[in-house]
Scaffold this motif. Sequence first.
Motif, mmCIF file in Angstrom:
data_model
loop_
_atom_site.group_PDB
_atom_site.id
_atom_site.type_symbol
_atom_site.label_atom_id
_atom_site.label_comp_id
_atom_site.label_asym_id
_atom_site.label_seq_id
_atom_site.Cartn_x
_atom_site.Cartn_y
_atom_site.Cartn_z
ATOM 1 N N UNK A 6 8.586 -10.346 3.643
ATOM 2 C CA UNK A 6 7.246 -9.802 3.532
ATOM 3 C C UNK A 6 7.318 -8.361 3.061
ATOM 4 N N UNK A 7 6.135 -7.838 2.675
ATOM 5 C CA UNK A 7 6.099 -6.528 2.023
ATOM 6 C C UNK A 7 4.867 -5.758 2.469
ATOM 7 N N UNK A 8 5.036 -4.424 2.540
ATOM 8 C CA UNK A 8 3.919 -3.560 2.876
ATOM 9 C C UNK A 8 4.030 -2.293 2.037
ATOM 10 N N UNK A 9 2.884 -1.738 1.671
ATOM 11 C CA UNK A 9 2.857 -0.468 0.952
ATOM 12 C C UNK A 9 3.072 0.658 1.956
ATOM 13 N N UNK A 10 3.897 1.659 1.577
ATOM 14 C CA UNK A 10 4.264 2.711 2.512
ATOM 15 C C UNK A 10 4.210 4.069 1.834
ATOM 16 N N UNK A 11 3.824 5.067 2.602
ATOM 17 C CA UNK A 11 3.954 6.445 2.158
ATOM 18 C C UNK A 11 5.271 6.965 2.737
ATOM 19 N N UNK A 12 6.308 7.145 1.913
ATOM 20 C CA UNK A 12 7.617 7.510 2.465
ATOM 21 C C UNK A 12 7.675 8.922 3.028
ATOM 22 N N UNK A 13 6.663 9.738 2.749
ATOM 23 C CA UNK A 13 6.646 11.099 3.271
ATOM 24 C C UNK A 13 6.031 11.178 4.668
ATOM 25 N N UNK A 14 5.118 10.283 4.974
ATOM 26 C CA UNK A 14 4.460 10.289 6.283
ATOM 27 C C UNK A 14 4.825 9.090 7.145
ATOM 28 N N UNK A 15 5.308 8.013 6.525
ATOM 29 C CA UNK A 15 5.601 6.782 7.239
ATOM 30 C C UNK A 15 4.410 5.872 7.417
ATOM 31 N N UNK A 16 3.240 6.287 6.934
ATOM 32 C CA UNK A 16 2.039 5.465 7.086
ATOM 33 C C UNK A 16 2.080 4.274 6.123
ATOM 34 N N UNK A 17 1.570 3.146 6.608
ATOM 35 C CA UNK A 17 1.494 1.940 5.788
ATOM 36 C C UNK A 17 0.038 1.625 5.473
ATOM 37 N N UNK A 18 -0.146 0.862 4.398
ATOM 38 C CA UNK A 18 -1.493 0.463 3.960
ATOM 39 C C UNK A 18 -1.619 -1.046 4.053
ATOM 40 N N UNK A 19 -2.441 -1.485 4.975
ATOM 41 C CA UNK A 19 -2.692 -2.912 5.126
ATOM 42 C C UNK A 19 -1.585 -3.628 5.857
ATOM 43 N N UNK A 20 -1.837 -4.878 6.224
ATOM 44 C CA UNK A 20 -0.834 -5.658 6.947
ATOM 45 C C UNK A 20 0.277 -6.132 6.003
ATOM 46 N N UNK A 21 1.461 -6.433 6.528
ATOM 47 C CA UNK A 21 2.521 -7.006 5.688
ATOM 48 C C UNK A 21 2.069 -8.311 5.051
ATOM 49 N N UNK A 22 2.503 -8.515 3.815
ATOM 50 C CA UNK A 22 2.118 -9.696 3.046
ATOM 51 C C UNK A 22 3.360 -10.500 2.695
ATOM 52 N N UNK A 23 3.324 -11.804 2.982
ATOM 53 C CA UNK A 23 4.458 -12.670 2.682
ATOM 54 C C UNK A 23 4.621 -12.806 1.165
#
Length: 487
Positions: free
Chosen positions: A141-158
Amino acid sequence: MSGGHPVIPGFHPDPSVCRVGDDYYLACSSFEYVPGVPLFHSRDLVHWTQIGNVLDRPEQLSLSDDAASSGGIYAPTLRHHDGRFWLIVTNVNGGGNLLVTATDPAGPWSDPLPLPGVPGIDPDLAWDDDGTCWCTVAGISQVRIDPYTGETSGPPRRLWSGTPGAKAPEAPHLYRVGDYWYLLIAEGGTERGHGVSVARGRTPNGPFEPCPANPVLSHRSTDDPVQNTGHADLVQAPDGSWWLVLLGVRPGGGTPGWHVLGRETFLAPVTWEDGWPVVGALTAAGPGPLVPFHDDFDDAALAHCWISPRRRSPLHCTTKERPGSLTLHALGDSLDAPDVVFAGYRQQHPSCRVRARVDPAHGCGGLAVRLDEQHHYEIEGDADEVRVLARIGPLRTVVASRPVADGPLVLGVDVIATKELRGARSGPDTLAFGVEESDGTFTALASLDGRYLSTEVAGGFTGRVIGLYAADGTAHFDWFHYEPLAH
């Protein structure tokens, strides 16, 4: 495919590689050992030098006594983006996934950035053309991430579940090559069924079509001397050629075969046909001549290659207390204890000779071959005697002992790989523990079957580590010598 030689031998699993100019950098899993995540440099993908450990400070990595063997740090991904090195990894015993960065891969690396929105293990990082960072994990699965803050956008997607019927889709790595995004995964489990499969899509989040030739790499159901091949990472050389680093094992002995060095790092060439990667035979180029490792403990800090289970406190493990010696102050009273004071060197060759000079005048210390708390052999001395001990599962016994004279002892172990099988039940090697006499001769006190210090017996994900420990009071070690032997 035919069996090759590891480019980083011994317990160096789950390799992840990146290239910056003419330089390659590679990171491996470290599990319950500290410092965590050994980091290597190479100019040719074959000859590697350890330049540090990514998680080398207690504030970066703290493992408690209840962190089981084969727990701890799993499967890093190492990448270079926007002038910075990024390493994402999982601590399965505390905090889950985390991210660290550095401008120099030799360190220092940053304090960890927690990633509470990233689930699972085996995290990967990939950047889209517009700068979007995607994190893909086992599952797949995959999730969008801000590598500078660690915040993710939306739930993980298969994204893709791998080959139908194949277990454990894991170790994902995502790459942009030409017009496609390629998703490389391991599947089949990290045992004999291990393999590498790939899918491709027009965007980093799919949809993905599987390669019709999957698995693109596997040694399952073959008699190749290298087995369990998988958990791979792809890199392009400056000349345009492509290469795959991967893990594999070298089982020895009869049926079912026992691997004792752990999962090692191998290399294979890659070509492209009809837009798909084709993996060639594992490279036969090994790491070069059999070069001994010797440490007189003259430096203020231990060399990068020394590792310890869970922690290494300067109060209990130091080269500063007695100049030219490694001083160990005991906590746990044996290798059975999770808090044992132990400093070890990964066994990297099927046959080797190890010697260490110990002064046990103020306690008890020795030389051990460790797989985990329930599987280890050792020779130790105190002011009265030297003895060989074995721990195999629930059983612990003194195998042999003899009185000793006053003064330091030179303890040793000769590990000799099995060359000629004496039947299906032949073990992978024999470990002879003994004392080096004043005239330089070696007197073996006991020879033990090596199969009981193997993954096939003990389970888990690590390999043998040969090292020094204190079981009571204080032990001073003047030197440690590891010599590879031809086999």
